[in-house]
Write an enzyme that holds these catalytic residues in place. Structure first.
Site, PDB file in Angstrom:
ATOM      1  CG  PHE A 110      -9.445   8.060  -7.352  1.00  0.00           C
ATOM      2  CD1 PHE A 110      -9.151   9.303  -6.831  1.00  0.00           C
ATOM      3  CD2 PHE A 110      -8.791   7.645  -8.512  1.00  0.00           C
ATOM      4  CE1 PHE A 110      -8.210  10.121  -7.442  1.00  0.00           C
ATOM      5  CE2 PHE A 110      -7.854   8.459  -9.125  1.00  0.00           C
ATOM      6  CZ  PHE A 110      -7.558   9.693  -8.593  1.00  0.00           C
ATOM      7  NE  ARG A 165      -7.489   5.512 -13.725  1.00  0.00           N
ATOM      8  CZ  ARG A 165      -6.382   5.871 -13.107  1.00  0.00           C
ATOM      9  NH1 ARG A 165      -5.240   5.284 -13.440  1.00  0.00           N
ATOM     10  NH2 ARG A 165      -6.396   6.795 -12.190  1.00  0.00           N
ATOM     11  CD  GLU A 193     -10.281   6.929 -11.901  1.00  0.00           C
ATOM     12  OE1 GLU A 193      -9.882   6.374 -12.937  1.00  0.00           O
ATOM     13  OE2 GLU A 193     -10.253   6.401 -10.790  1.00  0.00           O
ATOM     14  CG  LEU A 237      -4.095  11.755 -16.301  1.00  0.00           C
ATOM     15  CD1 LEU A 237      -4.380  10.611 -17.240  1.00  0.00           C
ATOM     16  CD2 LEU A 237      -3.609  11.250 -14.973  1.00  0.00           C
ATOM     17  N   GLY A 274      11.987   3.805  -6.379  1.00  0.00           N
ATOM     18  CA  GLY A 274      13.430   3.767  -6.134  1.00  0.00           C
ATOM     19  C   GLY A 274      13.790   4.481  -4.835  1.00  0.00           C
ATOM     20  CG  HIS A 292      -6.497   8.122 -17.078  1.00  0.00           C
ATOM     21  ND1 HIS A 292      -7.504   9.047 -17.235  1.00  0.00           N
ATOM     22  CD2 HIS A 292      -6.256   8.050 -15.749  1.00  0.00           C
ATOM     23  CE1 HIS A 292      -7.856   9.502 -16.033  1.00  0.00           C
ATOM     24  NE2 HIS A 292      -7.111   8.914 -15.119  1.00  0.00           N
ATOM     25  CD  GLN A 298      -5.255   2.166 -15.805  1.00  0.00           C
ATOM     26  OE1 GLN A 298      -4.533   2.907 -15.158  1.00  0.00           O
ATOM     27  NE2 GLN A 298      -6.125   1.344 -15.248  1.00  0.00           N
ATOM     28  CG  HIS A 353      -2.453   6.547 -17.138  1.00  0.00           C
ATOM     29  ND1 HIS A 353      -1.843   7.758 -16.929  1.00  0.00           N
ATOM     30  CD2 HIS A 353      -2.898   6.126 -15.928  1.00  0.00           C
ATOM     31  CE1 HIS A 353      -1.925   8.068 -15.629  1.00  0.00           C
ATOM     32  NE2 HIS A 353      -2.540   7.095 -15.009  1.00  0.00           N
ATOM     33  N   GLY A 391       9.238   7.344  -7.115  1.00  0.00           N
ATOM     34  CA  GLY A 391       8.739   6.942  -5.810  1.00  0.00           C
ATOM     35  C   GLY A 391       9.260   5.576  -5.373  1.00  0.00           C
ATOM     36  CD  GLU A 451       3.792   2.891 -15.018  1.00  0.00           C
ATOM     37  OE1 GLU A 451       3.762   3.934 -14.337  1.00  0.00           O
ATOM     38  OE2 GLU A 451       3.402   2.825 -16.208  1.00  0.00           O
ATOM     39  NE  ARG A 470      -2.034   2.247 -12.061  1.00  0.00           N
ATOM     40  CZ  ARG A 470      -2.323   3.525 -11.775  1.00  0.00           C
ATOM     41  NH1 ARG A 470      -2.805   3.849 -10.589  1.00  0.00           N
ATOM     42  NH2 ARG A 470      -2.142   4.458 -12.674  1.00  0.00           N
TER      43      ARG A 470
HETATM   44  C1  LIG Z   1       0.031  11.973 -15.256  1.00  0.00           C
HETATM   45  C2  LIG Z   1      -0.026  10.801 -14.318  1.00  0.00           C
HETATM   46  C3  LIG Z   1      -0.835  10.840 -13.194  1.00  0.00           C
HETATM   47  C4  LIG Z   1      -0.886   9.778 -12.312  1.00  0.00           C
HETATM   48  N1  LIG Z   1      -1.692   9.854 -11.203  1.00  0.00           N
HETATM   49  C5  LIG Z   1      -1.698   8.819 -10.320  1.00  0.00           C
HETATM   50  C6  LIG Z   1      -2.470   8.881  -9.129  1.00  0.00           C
HETATM   51  O1  LIG Z   1      -3.146   9.880  -8.840  1.00  0.00           O
HETATM   52  N2  LIG Z   1      -2.460   7.828  -8.287  1.00  0.00           N
HETATM   53  C7  LIG Z   1      -1.711   6.715  -8.551  1.00  0.00           C
HETATM   54  O2  LIG Z   1      -1.724   5.807  -7.743  1.00  0.00           O
HETATM   55  N3  LIG Z   1      -0.960   6.627  -9.666  1.00  0.00           N
HETATM   56  C8  LIG Z   1      -0.935   7.656 -10.551  1.00  0.00           C
HETATM   57  N4  LIG Z   1      -0.157   7.557 -11.683  1.00  0.00           N
HETATM   58  C9  LIG Z   1       0.733   6.415 -11.849  1.00  0.00           C
HETATM   59  C10 LIG Z   1       1.977   6.576 -10.990  1.00  0.00           C
HETATM   60  O3  LIG Z   1       2.277   7.935 -10.850  1.00  0.00           O
HETATM   61  C11 LIG Z   1       3.195   5.891 -11.557  1.00  0.00           C
HETATM   62  O4  LIG Z   1       2.883   4.601 -11.934  1.00  0.00           O
HETATM   63  C12 LIG Z   1       4.311   5.829 -10.528  1.00  0.00           C
HETATM   64  O5  LIG Z   1       4.567   7.113 -10.029  1.00  0.00           O
HETATM   65  C13 LIG Z   1       5.571   5.225 -11.073  1.00  0.00           C
HETATM   66  O6  LIG Z   1       6.615   5.388 -10.142  1.00  0.00           O
HETATM   67  P1  LIG Z   1       7.996   4.664 -10.338  1.00  0.00           P
HETATM   68  O7  LIG Z   1       8.818   5.003  -9.153  1.00  0.00           O
HETATM   69  O8  LIG Z   1       7.775   3.248 -10.650  1.00  0.00           O
HETATM   70  O9  LIG Z   1       8.616   5.325 -11.655  1.00  0.00           O
HETATM   71  P2  LIG Z   1       8.978   6.832 -12.047  1.00  0.00           P
HETATM   72  O10 LIG Z   1       8.506   7.814 -11.060  1.00  0.00           O
HETATM   73  O11 LIG Z   1       8.580   6.998 -13.451  1.00  0.00           O
HETATM   74  O12 LIG Z   1      10.550   6.856 -11.940  1.00  0.00           O
HETATM   75  C14 LIG Z   1      11.382   6.188 -12.837  1.00  0.00           C
HETATM   76  C15 LIG Z   1      12.801   6.488 -12.455  1.00  0.00           C
HETATM   77  O13 LIG Z   1      13.674   5.639 -13.178  1.00  0.00           O
HETATM   78  C16 LIG Z   1      14.751   6.375 -13.682  1.00  0.00           C
HETATM   79  N5  LIG Z   1      15.253   5.632 -14.845  1.00  0.00           N
HETATM   80  C17 LIG Z   1      14.544   5.111 -15.874  1.00  0.00           C
HETATM   81  N6  LIG Z   1      15.369   4.465 -16.710  1.00  0.00           N
HETATM   82  C18 LIG Z   1      16.614   4.564 -16.190  1.00  0.00           C
HETATM   83  C19 LIG Z   1      17.897   4.110 -16.600  1.00  0.00           C
HETATM   84  N7  LIG Z   1      18.068   3.409 -17.725  1.00  0.00           N
HETATM   85  N8  LIG Z   1      18.962   4.417 -15.827  1.00  0.00           N
HETATM   86  C20 LIG Z   1      18.812   5.150 -14.691  1.00  0.00           C
HETATM   87  N9  LIG Z   1      17.626   5.601 -14.276  1.00  0.00           N
HETATM   88  C21 LIG Z   1      16.547   5.305 -15.014  1.00  0.00           C
HETATM   89  C22 LIG Z   1      14.206   7.749 -13.937  1.00  0.00           C
HETATM   90  O14 LIG Z   1      15.223   8.705 -13.909  1.00  0.00           O
HETATM   91  C23 LIG Z   1      13.247   7.910 -12.751  1.00  0.00           C
HETATM   92  O15 LIG Z   1      13.975   8.393 -11.643  1.00  0.00           O
HETATM   93  C24 LIG Z   1      -0.125   8.620 -12.579  1.00  0.00           C
HETATM   94  C25 LIG Z   1       0.688   8.569 -13.703  1.00  0.00           C
HETATM   95  C26 LIG Z   1       0.736   9.637 -14.584  1.00  0.00           C
HETATM   96  C27 LIG Z   1       1.580   9.538 -15.799  1.00  0.00           C
END
Ligand SMILES: Cc1cc2nc3c(=O)[nH]c(=O)nc-3n(C[C@H](O)[C@H](O)[C@H](O)COP(=O)(O)OP(=O)(O)OC[C@H]3O[C@@H](n4cnc5c(N)ncnc54)[C@H](O)[C@@H]3O)c2cc1C
Ligand code: FES
Lengths: 231, 580
Positions: B118, B284, B253, B250, B19, B240, B238, B351, B17, B382, B393
């Protein structure tokens, strides 16, 4: 319990064609097939290649053929399949190595159906309204995780990889039936093409292969019917 | 191994999300590449379930100040309040924007976006649980990821899928680009770029039981840490409350938001004792501690008394089918029980990383504890620590964080690129990485030093010593274990010597990031002699605002971790006791 895994291996650096390799291991009945692949990779043969990420059926990385059927390795438990377990890459896409296939043709087909909301009207400062009933019309097809289990289970796709395939049609359906979208005509024109929805022979393989339980064949039928309404 | 050079203005590492949101902002204004080790739609954002908060007030009166109050209180006052204000204020437009791009939110009867309750979200600063989380059934993250990817497809954004970035090039304190490994071929790609955003997600794989994907290994924070950039607030990880027993998958919540109840082995609704007002919807950290306490006191269920129940049986089949379809399917698939009729065995699961790459509110990466900026480098999602989540969080605030600060990272890239000139990367930019890879490919394999062996010991020991409750004793223990694992890692070997889809090679490199994440987590936790948010010390049970209202910055110092501190930015809300 004792498990025998037969995996179709292929390494482009050293193999002319694929060959079966047998692995014997201990497993609990409620372990995932993905856990078994990890056991092989981590404790027996590090060169085994497969894709995986989430490990619970939501990212779409690990579609493969398990005992003849398309499944996500992370979604099937040992006790649900018969032993020995046969694992092959999904069919109809070029194999890169072992269980990893080239997904580019699959994503190219997906991109052809304009998989994004098209609506040039000024939406205003708040959300566009949509009734729960309208929202429900495309609920099923929003669930797609682009794992390719449906497309690579389709006998039409195996014989003619120019066929756009069930997954692309599912994603077209998701927008065609969204009351907020205005480009259904454009998409239906694309799907009317010789390689579009009418190649479907309603084999229903796609519906049974879908790990998200999407009624894929029904979605294709919906699209076919809708295609007939445009001229 | 071929070496291929590319030239871009900006590069975004990661297509979750954060990126993708950054890409949408930056792509129209520069030559941009998004590099991702997974196909974008495989990113773990797609696993997010329950919702994304914004004070839309679609169900009841709400206002972003109350959201900010809850976020600050939930953070145990460690969040920087100016950043929280931005998060909660910009939340509203962010949700609307996603809707306009096509996100299929669940709807209310009047056609507006549906909102649910939530943990930790209240109206009127604690009066009652708030309906604030915008959702699409229990697959909100899937819909966000799909919608953002669809938008990128419509814009023709350039992606390098299944390319893993393994090095960043910083010359004289200025960003020059990154070096990546093409997974399908083993070729090395040098990406010249003066603006680089890291959006690589979390690092839950330092623990054994986790809701995180196998690929969440802390690559972005690890790469920067190895280059001398500090990591902020790493002691705050965190857990969960409701992961499926033993598997860690997971159960959102949202299950409790819709009325689900936690029960111990006697069927008691124990949260009534820990958080009398909002009970099962407490934040949490508190619920996870309550579960751990119940288990420690012998009130856990099962033959080992090591889990509690999440009870949804009173919700009725229709609510479960409409609002919680996916998570109840997980229970059917992996536990083989029917949650409509039977309570579900759960335990806390690793989590979310509150800590990470330090940034300011413009997503610019900080290179020290006094706020200096590392020119051209950004982080969001994240992998970053702004800090809006502080010591704990609130649910739904991460999906918000990724779009609000993802957008800001994109904007900052645009500002930087438009005010600087391209600068070139030296020809030998790939050398460091090539050497690292060649060493791994040439060294004879010794199963004693295999990746899975070291990683398994790492995960088991972190689970044992650095989880919910910590003390000097467990953390000192873990420091010794990590030192030993680090030594063994110096000799790590792999058996696959091939160039095509050599995931063993990549797992070996990722293991070093996991060790970095663990070292910084444990060192920061050991130093912080108080309990705050997710960091609970059984030997320092009170929060200590006098000495510890500050962020930790962990620097690499040889094989050791050096710590510095930065004061929390306060605002409207004075720290007070956290009661719910
Ligand atoms: C099961 C679950 C349920 C959740 N539910 C919720 C919710 O309901 N509400 C909420 O607010 N949050 C929720 N969260 C937390 C939230 O979803 C995440 O914190 C958030 O989506 C992280 O997004 P991000 O874009 O930072 O990373 P990610 O979506 O994890 O993306 C990481 C990206 O980095 C890339 N990448 C990593 N390392 C490299 C590398 N070395 N080279 C190239 N690419 C790389 C991967 O390919 C990927 O595209 C939940 C988390 C989990 C695990
Ligand atoms: S690993 Fe994600 S779907 Fe199987």
């Amino acid at each position: 319990m004792d498990i025998t895994l037969n995996i179709l291996r292929y390494n482009p650096d050293s193999d002319k064609r694929g060959h079966w390799e047998e692995y014997k291991l201990e497993a609990e009945p409620d372990e995932r097939i993905l856990d078994l692949l990890h056991k092989v990779k981590w404790f027996d043969d590090g060169s085994l290649s497969f894709r995986r990420s989430c490990a619970h059926g939501v990212c779409g990385s690990d579609a493969m053929v398990i005992n003849g059927e398309n499944m996500l390795a992370c979604q099937v438990l040992v006790k649900e399949v018969s032993n020995p377990i046969k694992i092959e890459p999904i069919r109809g896409l070029p194999v890169i190595k072992d269980l990893v296939v080239d997904m580019e043709p699959f994503f190219d087909s997906y991109k052809k159906v304009l998989p994004y909301l098209i609506n040039d009207d000024e939406p205003g400062e708040r959300e566009r309204l949509q009734s729960p009933e309208d929202r429900e019309k495309f609920e099923d097809t929003t669930k797609c995780i682009l794992c390719a289990a449906c497309t690579t289970s389709c006998p039409v796709f195996w014989t003619a990889d120019s066929y756009i395939g069930p997954a692309a049609i599912v994603n077209a359906h998701r927008f065609i039936y969204d009351s907020r979208d205005t480009a259904d005509k454009q998409r239906l024109e694309i799907l009317k093409d010789v390689n579009g929805a009418f190649r479907c022979r309603t084999a229903f393989n796609c519906t049974s292969a879908c790990p998200r339980g999407i009624q894929v064949t029904k979605a294709i039928e919906d699209v076919k019917r809708k295609t007939l309404t445009i001229n | 191994m071929k070496i291929i050079k590319h030239s871009f203005d900006g590069v975004i590492v990661g297509a979750g999300g954060a990126g993708l949101r950054a890409a949408i902002e930056a792509a129209p204004h520069m030559k941009l590449a998004v590099i991702t080790k997974l196909y974008p739609t495989r990113s773990h954002t797609g696993a997010a379930q329950g919702g994304m908060s914004a004070a839309l007030a679609n169900v009841e009166e709400d206002n972003w100040n109350w959201h900010a109050f809850d976020t600050v209180k939930g953070s145990d006052y460690l969040a920087d309040q100016p950043a929280v204000d931005i998060l909660c204020k910009e939340a509203i437009d962010s949700v609307i924007e996603l809707e306009h791009w096509g996100l299929p939110f669940s709807r209310l009867e009047n056609g507006k976006i549906a909102q649910r309750r939530f943990g930790g979200h209240t109206i009127k600063e604690g009066a009652a649980p708030a309906f604030r989380a915008c959702y699409a059934a229990d697959r909100t993250g899937h819909m966000i990821l799909q919608t953002l990817y669809q938008k990128c497809v419509s814009m023709g954004v350039t992606f390098f899928d299944e390319f893993q970035v393994l090095d960043i090039k910083i010359d004289d304190g200025i960003c020059k680009g990154v070096v990546a490994y093409e997974i399908a071929t083993g070729d090395i790609h040098i990406f010249e770029a003066r603006a680089v955003t890291f959006a690589t997600g979390g690092f839950g794989k330092i623990y054994k039981v986790s809701s995180n994907a196998h690929t969440l290994t802390g690559d972005g924070p690890g790469m920067l840490y190895q280059k001398g950039i500090p990591l902020e607030d790493m002691e705050f990880y965190q857990f969960h409350p409701t992961g499926i027993y033993r598997l860690g998958i997971l159960l959102s919540e949202a299950a409790r938001g819709e009325g689900g109840i936690l029960r111990n082995k006697d069927g008691e609704r124990f949260m009534e004792r820990y958080a009398p007002t909002i009970k099962d919807l407490a934040p949490r950290d508190m619920v996870s501690r309550a579960i751990a306490t119940e288990i420690n006191n012998g009130n856990g269920a099962g033959p080992k008394n090591d889990y509690v129940y999440l009870d949804l049986t009173h919700l009725g089949a229709e609510t479960i089918k409409q609002k919680l379809p996916d998570i109840t399917d997980f229970v059917r698939t992996y536990v083989k029980i029917e949650p409509i009729n039977e309570p579900i065995p759960v335990q806390p699961t690793a989590h979310y990383a509150m800590g990470g790459i330090p940034t300011d509110i413009y997503a610019r990466v900080l290179s020290d504890a006094s706020g200096s900026i590392l020119p051209g480098v950004y982080s969001a999602g994240e992998s970053a620590c702004v800090s809006v989540h502080g010591a704990n969080r609130l649910g739904t605030n991460s999906l918000l964080d990724i779009v609000v600060f993802g957008k800001r990272a994109g904007q900052s890239m645009v500002d930087y690129v438009s005010s600087t000139k391209p600068s070139s990367l030296s020809e030998n930019a790939a050398e460091e990485l090539v050497n690292k890879i060649e060493r791994l490919l040439e060294k004879e394999h010794n199963p004693e030093y295999s990746v899975p062996k070291i990683r398994e010991e790492l995960q088991d020991s972190m689970e044992e010593n650095a989880k919910i409750f910590r003390s000097d004793e467990t953390l000192n223990n873990q420091t010794k274990i990590l030192k030993n694992l680090r030594e063994r890692y110096q000799n790590v070997t792999i058996s696959d010597k091939g160039s095509v889809f050599n995931s063993e090679l990549l797992e070996a490199i990722e293991l070093e990031y996991l060790l970095d994440m663990s070292d910084t987590t444990v060192a920061s936790a050991l130093a912080r002699k108080e309990s705050r948010g997710a960091h609970s010390r059984i030997d320092h049970v009170e929060r200590d605002d006098k000495n510890w209202l500050k962020h930790s910055f962990a620097f690499k110092n040889g094989d050791e971790v050096k710590l510095k501190y930065k004061d929390v930015e306060l605002g409207k809300y004075e720290p007070m006791e956290r009661k719910y």
